[in-house]
Structure formats: structure tokens, C-alpha cells
Design a protein around this motif. Structure first.
Motif, PDB file in Angstrom:
ATOM      1  N   ARG A  79       0.815  -1.206   0.000  1.00 18.60           N
ATOM      2  CA  ARG A  79       0.000   0.000   0.000  1.00 18.60           C
ATOM      3  C   ARG A  79       0.856   1.267   0.000  1.00 18.60           C
ATOM      4  O   ARG A  79       0.471   2.297  -0.543  1.00 18.60           O
ATOM      5  N   ASN A  80       2.034   1.190   0.596  1.00 19.56           N
ATOM      6  CA  ASN A  80       2.913   2.346   0.724  1.00 19.56           C
ATOM      7  C   ASN A  80       3.946   2.439  -0.392  1.00 19.56           C
ATOM      8  O   ASN A  80       4.744   3.370  -0.422  1.00 19.56           O
ATOM      9  N   ARG A 142      -6.000  -1.946  -0.370  1.00 24.54           N
ATOM     10  CA  ARG A 142      -6.252  -1.446   0.971  1.00 24.54           C
ATOM     11  C   ARG A 142      -5.387  -2.144   2.016  1.00 24.54           C
ATOM     12  O   ARG A 142      -5.157  -1.602   3.086  1.00 24.54           O
ATOM     13  N   ALA A 143      -4.941  -3.335   1.701  1.00 27.66           N
ATOM     14  CA  ALA A 143      -4.105  -4.078   2.631  1.00 27.66           C
ATOM     15  C   ALA A 143      -2.708  -3.475   2.685  1.00 27.66           C
ATOM     16  O   ALA A 143      -2.246  -2.863   1.732  1.00 27.66           O
TER      17      ALA A 143
END
Length: 815
Positions: A79-80, A142-143
Motif C-alpha cells: 500500500r505504501n 487497501r491491505a
């Protein structure tokens, strides 16, 4: 349907279930096919080969119509952190009738393309590309971290084996870093795109793409983080913002336009160069003929930098306001200094006037008026009470004169000169004319005549279309893409308003002097008519408004509307110069604006039809020369000639008597010198236009107007000095200051940051960074300086004859 089919087959034997599974598998394969559909007959399914594949490995394989290969890849999505994935396929076979079909199935996205890839250009010309590379769309997760699978399906309808190479790799630097340059290579079949995430505290960035290669033509697009990404020549313009480019492109992007706080920078190389002004390739004889695309790879680099913040916007606006408000302050200070000087003069003259008042017994002698002929307006105001006390003229007569001046009297209703027509001809054909000879009409009539200039001026409008900006210094604000180019036009409005206030002050003082029957106002100096001055000030304000509207979206279709008030200003200045010495015979507002409307009409025709149109240039040149000749005759004979059927006979008679029978020089030598020079200049400009045919026809027309204005102004100054008239200090300062400012203004004007005479991509090659306060570019400085220069030019026209305010009109020469 399948269930009922299975039941009917199940009653007949155990082989029915196997057949149903076979049919279901085949329908699934059909669902993955492309627009060509399923080429196989029911009951003859393809053999599906599954392969677990790895990144950075080149797979050499062969595919036929009977075999479909599915490559399975997996990678970790965080996600990042965003990693780009790129699929590259290369085929050796050049057949395009049965190409390889590539289908990439991802989570929430599907990408399909064929190899060789057929891209269409102008006139539906086809360009095949055997090497195709596409970057996969990266749906957000989203994880915090998850492993995702994607599949690359390879199939074809060719019965013969087609050899191909497949490689899936990770894209380094897929996420662009702020102020860090990244270089890459792109082709029409291998577009590139990258992701940018707004850092904290940055609300606006400027994306710059540069290349050392003019061609091939490219497109930069800014798109939201959505799937699919439009990264081909035939669909890149579907969404987002885009620019065609040769060497430079820049787009300012604001965070508020992208809810995800990030966007894609898409770079596409076009199949042809016509959009960037390149040469048009040979059109194929057959529409379906394939054309060799050649080497169309292009090396580019992209860098994303923070744009200016709100503080720079505020500083730019304060700077703009401060520059032009300073002219208001300077005007106020000059008025105060002049007022102080006049009060001192009045104090010195006051004892003498009191003594004269005691000695003169006849109040009708008008001593107070005659004694004040050398005084200025402020001193006259201080003497009003004394003049009224010793004058027997009742106040109601003053009111009646004021009412009469407001009466609706038209100049054409009757001849406003007291002389008969023959006497009028005699007066205007004198060898040495004075202003009193051409200032005999009723001032009420002439005032109404020249006020019409101001009324008619307010009827012009304009339009807008495709935009040409200096994108390296275009600061958006709301719906405005280049707010700085609009803000810099504020000077035209503010200085135009200041000029109107100065003219209004002079108008009020002059009217008060007329109400007192001041001989200096009635019989001395150049006749004061302020209608043209009001029109000039209003035209300057309108030029600022229309220039601001033009810079909302500058382009070749609306440039002539931006120049319309430039024509007006040049024309009004020439009319005002001529009116100073010829108040009775100056053109009416209707005639003048009709001529200016014709100029604007030709400007529109020149923009639309003038490029490489021989017939248009011939017609325009003939009209230009004929108009110059007719105007020359009008000026030389002071309007005392007629355009009728006998004009040719009279011309031949003049040539016979003055040139053949006896060689006599022109009666009006000064006027003849001016007109000969004017004809030489205008005929030269007409010949230049006919030979060169400049693309910028609106600027060509403006150059004609400016050349004539400068020629007439130089003639006026020379003749003024030759007539032993002097230029006062204030007017001289205005002339020198205006000349210097015009020089600097023209320097910045000719920097040429953009040009609508070329394609948008070629225009962007001239774009440059801001040079003032990180907010204004060279063209903004042109707006600043040109508005100041125009204001100074108007002040020159207003003050250049102030030295004649105490000179009798029968001693002021006409030229």
C-alpha cells in the motif's frame, strides 16, 4: 441451459458429464478472446498450456491456432509502495493478417493488444510495429501488503506457428520523485507512464518533459489513477490534460483536481509528425497499404517540481497594484507642487490687481480678465469672485449659455461658419493657415461632435478558442490557466482610468474658464476638445480588458480581437494630432469608426484567408494604395475637393497647368513633404505584404498603423519646432520618459514566448521560466511597460501644446 443439457445427456450415459465439462472449458476460452471472437468450431477447442513464469526472464516460444499459452506471474503489492510492471512482446513474423493476441488479466483490470501492433495515422495510413511494450495499470490495495497474481494469455488464429519473445519486468523509478530528473525512451508501440504522489504541504506542481530531439512528435498526458490508462496515440486524448510536444512540454497540476493525491504522467510518441508541424509523409496509393514506420524512438526526461505557493500569488498581485498606484501618487504630488507654485504666483500678483481694481472705474472694461491672460487655471479660480463683483453680466445669462450648450444641435443641419461656401474655400486654401482659420465653428457643435467618439467606442467585443500559453510560467487560479498573464493587464485599466481623471480635471477647469468668458480660453491656444481624449482613455482600459480575455485562451482565431483596440488607439491618436490644428475639418466619429471597422474586417479576412492567398494580397495591396492616395488628397487640399465623374478631367488639367505648361512647385510644401514620405512608407509596406505575405496579418496591419502614427508624430514635432514653438518641461519629460519605456517594452515584446503562427508543440519550444518574482514572465513585463508607455504617449498628446495657451490663435500655424 447447461443444467438441462446435462440432464438430457446424463440419461444417455456417463460420457455426458465429460462432454459438459469440455463444453464449459471451451466457453471460458472464448470469454478471453478478443474482438475477433472464437475462431474454432464447437467441439474443436484449443490446447491450453499453463506456465509459471518469473520476472526479468525472456521466454522464446511459438503459438498456433491450436495452442494457447497462459503465463502466470505473482508479485507483492504494498500500500505504501508502487512498483511498475511492464510487458514486452516481440515477434519475428511480419504477417498482420493473423497477429498474436496478448491478454493480460489482472485484479480489477484487463489489458489486451495485438502484435504486430497496427497504429493508424493521417488519412487512415497504417503503421505496423513488431515490438510492443505496455506498462500494466496498478490498482490500489487497501491491505498493507498482499500477493497478487496476473496472467498473460498468448493466442493467435494463424494455423502456422508464430515465434515470439515475451518478457515481464519491473519498472525502475515508476514513482517519480520531486525535483529529480528521470530519463527514458519511448516509441509509438512502447509508451511510458509514471506515477507521482503529492508530498505533504505541496498543493501544486509543474510537470516538465524535455527532449534534445525535435522529432518524432510526442504527447504528454496527465491522467488520474484509474484503469485503464490511455497510453496509445489513438486514445491518449480521451481523458485528462495533454500537450503535443517536440522538445518541451509543461503542465501545472493542482492537488484539488485529483482525489487520490496522485496522478500518472503518460508519454506517447505519435505515429506521424503533422501535429507538431513536421513534414507530411507520402500518401499511399492504396488506403490499406502498410507503411514502414522507421525508427521513431525518442529519448526524454521528466522532472516534477513544486509550483509557486499562495504567498507568491499575493506578492505578485501586490506588486502589480503597487506599480500602478504609484502613478496615482506621483500625479497627486505633481498636482500639489503645481498648485503651490500657482498660489505663490497669485500672492505676488494680488496687490497689483487690488490697485487696478481701485483705479478702474468702468467694471465692463474686463480688467480682471485681461490681467489674468498669463495666469494659469488655479490662479483664475481664485479671481472668480473679484471678476463677478465688478462685472455687470447677470448670472442668469451664464445659466442660459450653459443651457444653450446642451441643446441638441447637429453639425450637418446647417453650415456653422458665418461665411458663404466660396469664402470657406478661400480661407482653407491660403498658403499660410493659422489655427483661427480652422477653429471658426461653434464650440458647442464641435464638442458634441467629438464626444461621439467616446460613445461609439464602447461597442466592441471579442471571442476565444484553442490556447497558446507560456506553460513554463503559467500560474493557474481557479478556471484561469495563466492568471499571471491576466493580472499583468491591470495596468491598462488603472492607467486608462487615471488618464480619464486627468482629462476630466482639465475639462472642468476649461469649462469654468469659458463660463467666465476668459479671453485666454476663448481666443488663445489650441481649441480644447476633450472627446477624443476620453475615447483614448476608454480605449486603453478596453485594451486591458480584452487583452485579459485574450489571455484566458490565446490563439490565432481571437488574436485579431485583441488587436482591435490597438487599431483604435493608433487611429484615435492620429485623429487627435490632426484635430489639434484642424478642429473644423477633422473626421466625424462615424466616418472614423467606419474606417477602423473596415481595418478590423480586413484583419479577420487576413487571418482566415490571407495565408498564401495571392488574390487576397493583391486586392488588399490595391485597396491600401488607393486609400493612401485618397487620404493624401484629402489632407493636401484640406477637404476642399470632390470625388465625382469630373475628377479625372481636373487632375489632367492640374498636371497640364502645373507640370507641363509651367513647372511650378507645390503651394503647400510642408504638407507635400509629409504626404510624399507617407506614400513612400505605405507603398513600401504594401509591396512587402504582397511579396512576403506574412502569416501574422493582424500584426502586419498594426505595424502599418504604428508606422503612420510615428511618421505623423515626428512631422508634428518637427513643424512645431520649425514654427518657433517650444515644448514645455513637463511635456519634454513625458516625451523622453515615454521613448525610453517604449524601447524596453518592445525588447520584451519581441522575446516571443509563444506563437500561434506555429503548431502548439512548436510554440512550446519558445516557452521560458518566470523572470520576475517567480510569477511574471517576459510577456507580463511587456504588459507592464506597454501600458505605462501608452499612458505616457497620451500625456504627451495632452501636454505638448500647453505652451500655446497664452498665444492668440491667429498666430498659431496650421501644419
Amino acid at each position: 441451459m447447461l443444467r438441462s443439457y446435462w440432464k438430457s445427456r446424463h440419461k444417455r450415459g456417463p460420457g455426458a458429464y465429460a462432454l459438459l465439462l469440455r463444453l464449459s472449458a471451451y466457453l471460458c476460452l472464448c470469454a478471453c478472446a478478443t474482438r475477433r471472437g472464437c475462431a474454432e468450431e464447437l467441439g474443436d477447442p484449443k490446447t491450453v498450456v499453463h506456465k509459471d513464469a518469473d520476472f526479468e526472464v525472456t521466454y522464446n516460444d511459438t503459438v498456433t491456432s491450436d495452442i494457447q499459452t497462459i503465463y502466470t506471474f505473482n508479485h507483492t503489492v504494498s500500500r505504501n509502495k508502487t512498483e511498475g510492471v511492464r510487458v514486452s512482446v516481440n515477434v519475428q513474423s511480419e504477417q498482420v493478417e493473423n497477429p498474436i493476441l496478448i491478454v493480460v488479466r489482472q485484479k480489477q483490470a484487463v489489458l489486451s493488444f495485438q502484435v504486430p501492433l497496427i497504429l493508424r495515422g493521417l488519412y487512415q495510413r497504417k503503421y505496423p510495429y513488431a515490438h510492443v511494450g505496455r506498462t500494466l495499470c496498478q490498482p490500489q490495495t487497501r491491505a498493507l501488503s498482499e500477493t497478487q497474481f496476473f496472467f498473460v494469455d498468448v493466442s493467435t488464429l494463424s494455423s502456422q506457428g508464430v515465434h515470439y519473445q515475451l518478457r515481464v519486468s519491473r519498472v525502475d523509478s515508476f514513482t517519480l520523485q520531486t525535483d529529480k530528473k528521470f530519463s527514458f525512451v519511448a516509441t509509438p508501440s512502447q509508451p511510458q507512464y509514471f506515477k507521482y504522489v503529492f508530498p505533504d504541504g505541496v498543493d501544486s506542481v509543474i510537470v516538465k518533459v524535455n527532449s534534445q530531439m525535435n522529432f518524432p512528435c510526442s504527447v504528454m498526458s496527465i491522467q488520474d489513477i484509474l484503469c485503464p490508462v490511455y497510453d496509445l496515440d489513438n486514445n491518449v486524448a480521451f481523458i485528462g490534460m495533454y500537450q503535443t510536444m517536440t522538445t518541451t512540454a509543461a503542465i501545472t497540476v493542482q492537488r484539488k483536481d485529483f482525489p487520490s493525491n496522485s496522478f500518472y504522467v503518460v508519454i506517447v510518441v505519435k505515429t506521424e509528425d503533422e501535429a507538431c508541424g513536421g513534414p507530411l509523409r507520402f500518401y499511399p496509393l492504396r488506403p490499406d497499404e502498410l507503411i514502414d514506420a522507421g525508427n521513431r524512438s525518442k529519448v526524454l526526461d521528466v522532472v516534477v517540481s513544486p509550483a509557486i505557493n499562495s504567498e507568491v500569488y499575493v506578492m505578485g498581485m501586490l506588486f502589480c497594484l503597487g506599480i500602478f498606484l504609484s502613478f496615482y501618487v506621483l500625479t497627486f504630488l505633481v498636482a500639489c507642487i503645481e498648485n503651490k507654485r500657482l498660489v505663490e504666483e497669485f500672492t505676488l500678483s494680488c496687490p497689483k490687481i487690488t490697485l487696478w481694481a481701485k483705479k478702474i472705474g468702468n467694471p465692463q472694461s474686463g480688467f480682471c480678465i485681461r490681467s489674468l491672460q498669463g495666469c494659469t487655471l488655479c490662479a483664475v479660480l481664485l479671481h472668480v469672485s473679484l471678476c463677478l463683483l465688478i462685472s455687470e453680466r447677470p448670472l442668469d445669462s451664464v445659466g442660459r449659455c450653459r443651457q444653450e450648450s446642451l441643446s441638441s444641435v447637429e453639425e450637418d443641419d446647417y453650415d456653422t461658419l458665418a461665411d458663404i461656401d466660396s469664402d470657406k474655400n478661400i480661407v482653407r486654401t491660403k498658403k499660410f493657415l493659422c489655427v483661427s482659420d480652422l477653429a471658426r465653428k461653434d464650440k458647442r457643435i464641435l464638442s458634441k461632435k467629438y464626444q461621439i467618439y467616446f460613445c461609439v467606442l464602447l461597442t466592441l467585443r471579442r471571442n476565444q478558442d484553442i490556447c497558446y500559453y507560456n506553460f513554463l510560467c503559467a500560474h493557474p487560479l481557479g478556471a484561469l490557466s495563466a492568471f499571471n498573464n491576466i493580472l499583468s493587464n491591470l495596468g491598462y485599466v488603472m492607467l486608462g482610468l487615471l488618464f480619464l481623471l486627468i482629462v476630466l480635471q482639465r475639462d472642468i477647469m476649461h469649462n469654468r474658464a469659458l463660463l467666465r468668458n476668459d479671453l485666454a480660453a476663448l481666443e488663445c491656444g489650441i481649441p480644447k476638445h476633450f472627446g477624443l481624449y476620453y475615447a483614448m482613455g476608454t480605449a486603453l482600459m478596453m485594451e486591458g480588458l480584452l487583452s485579459a480575455c485574450y489571455h484566458v485562451c490565446p490563439n490565432y482565431t481571437n488574436f485579431q480581437f485583441d488587436t482591435s483596440f490597438m487599431y483604435m488607439i493608433a487611429g484615435l491618436c492620429m485623429l487627435k494630432l490632426y484635430q489639434k490644428r484642424h478642429p473644423d475639418i477633422n473626421a466625424s466619429a462615424y466616418t472614423a469608426y467606419a474606417c477602423l471597422a473596415a481595418v478590423i474586417f480586413f484583419s479577420v479576412l487576413g487571418v482566415v484567408f490571407g495565408k498564401d492567398n495571392t488574390a487576397f494580397w493583391i486586392v488588399f495591396s490595391i485597396i491600401h494604395i488607393l486609400a493612401t492616395l485618397l487620404l493624401s488628397i484629402q489632407l493636401y487640399y484640406m477637404g476642399r475637393w470632390r470625388l465625382d465623374s469630373g475628377i479625372l478631367r481636373r487632375m489632367l488639367y492640374v498636371i497640364y497647368t502645373d507640370c507641363i505648361r509651367q513647372c511650378s512647385g507645390p503651394m503647400y510644401i510642408d504638407r507635400m513633404v509629409l504626404l510624399v514620405m507617407g506614400n513612400i512608407v505605405n507603398w513600401s509596406l504594401a509591396a512587402y505584404g504582397l511579396i512576403e505575405r506574412p502569416n501574422d496579418f493582424a500584426s502586419y496591419l498594426l505595424a502599418i498603423a504604428i508606422c503612420n502614427l510615428l511618421l505623423y508624430f515626428a512631422f508634428y514635432i518637427i513643424m512645431k519646432l520649425r514654427s518657433n514653438e517650444r515644448i514645455q518641461f513637463l511635456a519634454l519629460v513625458c516625451i523622453l520618459f515615454t521613448a525610453v519605456v517604449w524601447g524596453f517594452a518592445l525588447f520584451f515584446f519581441f522575446q516571443g514566448l509563444s506563437t500561434w503562427q506555429k503548431t502548439p508543440a512548436e510554440s512550446r519550444e519558445h516557452n521560458r521560466d518566470c523572470i520576475l518574482l517567480s510569477f511574471f514572465d517576459d510577456h507580463d513585463i511587456w504588459h507592464f511597460l506597454s501600458s505605462i508607455a501608452m499612458f505616457g504617449s497620451f500625456l504627451v498628446l495632452l501636454t505638448m501644446d500647453d505652451d500655446l495657451d497664452t498665444v492668440q490663435r491667429d498666430k498659431i500655424y496650421v501644419f
